[in-house]
Structure formats: structure tokens, C-alpha cells
Design a protein around this motif. Sequence first.
Motif, PDB file in Angstrom:
ATOM      1  N   ILE A 127       2.422   1.602  -3.571  1.00 23.75           N
ATOM      2  CA  ILE A 127       1.411   2.040  -4.544  1.00 23.75           C
ATOM      3  C   ILE A 127       1.000   3.484  -4.273  1.00 23.75           C
ATOM      4  O   ILE A 127       0.846   4.284  -5.196  1.00 23.75           O
ATOM      5  CB  ILE A 127       0.193   1.096  -4.536  1.00 23.75           C
ATOM      6  N   GLY A 128       0.831   3.829  -2.991  1.00 22.89           N
ATOM      7  CA  GLY A 128       0.495   5.214  -2.639  1.00 22.89           C
ATOM      8  C   GLY A 128       1.578   6.180  -3.078  1.00 22.89           C
ATOM      9  O   GLY A 128       1.288   7.267  -3.581  1.00 22.89           O
ATOM     10  N   GLY A 129       2.825   5.791  -2.897  1.00 24.80           N
ATOM     11  CA  GLY A 129       3.938   6.637  -3.330  1.00 24.80           C
ATOM     12  C   GLY A 129       3.953   6.837  -4.831  1.00 24.80           C
ATOM     13  O   GLY A 129       4.182   7.955  -5.331  1.00 24.80           O
ATOM     14  N   TRP A 162       1.542  14.348  -8.576  1.00 28.46           N
ATOM     15  CA  TRP A 162       2.389  15.530  -8.428  1.00 28.46           C
ATOM     16  C   TRP A 162       2.983  15.938  -9.779  1.00 28.46           C
ATOM     17  O   TRP A 162       3.021  17.109 -10.131  1.00 28.46           O
ATOM     18  CB  TRP A 162       3.488  15.235  -7.408  1.00 28.46           C
ATOM     19  N   VAL A 193       0.835  -1.206   0.000  1.00 29.06           N
ATOM     20  CA  VAL A 193       0.000   0.000   0.000  1.00 29.06           C
ATOM     21  C   VAL A 193       0.867   1.253   0.000  1.00 29.06           C
ATOM     22  O   VAL A 193       0.584   2.217  -0.727  1.00 29.06           O
ATOM     23  CB  VAL A 193      -0.971  -0.004   1.207  1.00 29.06           C
ATOM     24  N   VAL A 194       1.944   1.246   0.777  1.00 30.98           N
ATOM     25  CA  VAL A 194       2.837   2.412   0.824  1.00 30.98           C
ATOM     26  C   VAL A 194       3.496   2.628  -0.536  1.00 30.98           C
ATOM     27  O   VAL A 194       3.573   3.765  -1.026  1.00 30.98           O
ATOM     28  CB  VAL A 194       3.899   2.237   1.942  1.00 30.98           C
ATOM     29  N   LEU A 232       1.331   6.599  -6.889  1.00 27.57           N
ATOM     30  CA  LEU A 232       0.183   7.441  -7.254  1.00 27.57           C
ATOM     31  C   LEU A 232       0.415   8.903  -6.879  1.00 27.57           C
ATOM     32  O   LEU A 232       0.066   9.812  -7.635  1.00 27.57           O
ATOM     33  CB  LEU A 232      -1.091   6.911  -6.598  1.00 27.57           C
ATOM     34  N   PHE A 233       0.998   9.134  -5.726  1.00 25.51           N
ATOM     35  CA  PHE A 233       1.306  10.503  -5.301  1.00 25.51           C
ATOM     36  C   PHE A 233       2.276  11.158  -6.278  1.00 25.51           C
ATOM     37  O   PHE A 233       2.094  12.300  -6.692  1.00 25.51           O
ATOM     38  CB  PHE A 233       1.899  10.506  -3.888  1.00 25.51           C
ATOM     39  N   THR A 234       3.307  10.413  -6.663  1.00 25.68           N
ATOM     40  CA  THR A 234       4.301  10.944  -7.600  1.00 25.68           C
ATOM     41  C   THR A 234       3.667  11.248  -8.959  1.00 25.68           C
ATOM     42  O   THR A 234       3.937  12.301  -9.552  1.00 25.68           O
ATOM     43  CB  THR A 234       5.464   9.936  -7.776  1.00 25.68           C
TER      44      THR A 234
END
Length: 54
Positions: A41-43, A50, A38-39, A45-47
Amino acid sequence: MTDSSEANKERNREIAQNEEAKQVSGSIRVSTWAVAVVVIIGGILFTLGWLALK
């Protein structure tokens, strides 16, 4: 006969406790992997978000 029966019950209790310990450690391992995925995939998606906003 009773001594053998009691010995079997005690042995079964020990086996059950060992199996429970294995199950708990397995669950913790799976949970750790799930959090890591999850961390990551979240990273990603965040990137991507951004970069899309720039």
C-alpha cells in the motif's frame, strides 16, 4: 491414582507447550502478512504521489 494424575499433568503441560508454539508461529505469520500489505500500500501511495507531482 497418583501416577495417573501425574501423567495427566505432564500430558497437559506438553499440550500447552504445543499450543503456545502454534500460537507464536501464527502470530509471526500474521505479522509478516501485515508488513507485506503495508509495504504494498505504501508503494502504491508513493507511486501515485510521485506521478501526481510530475
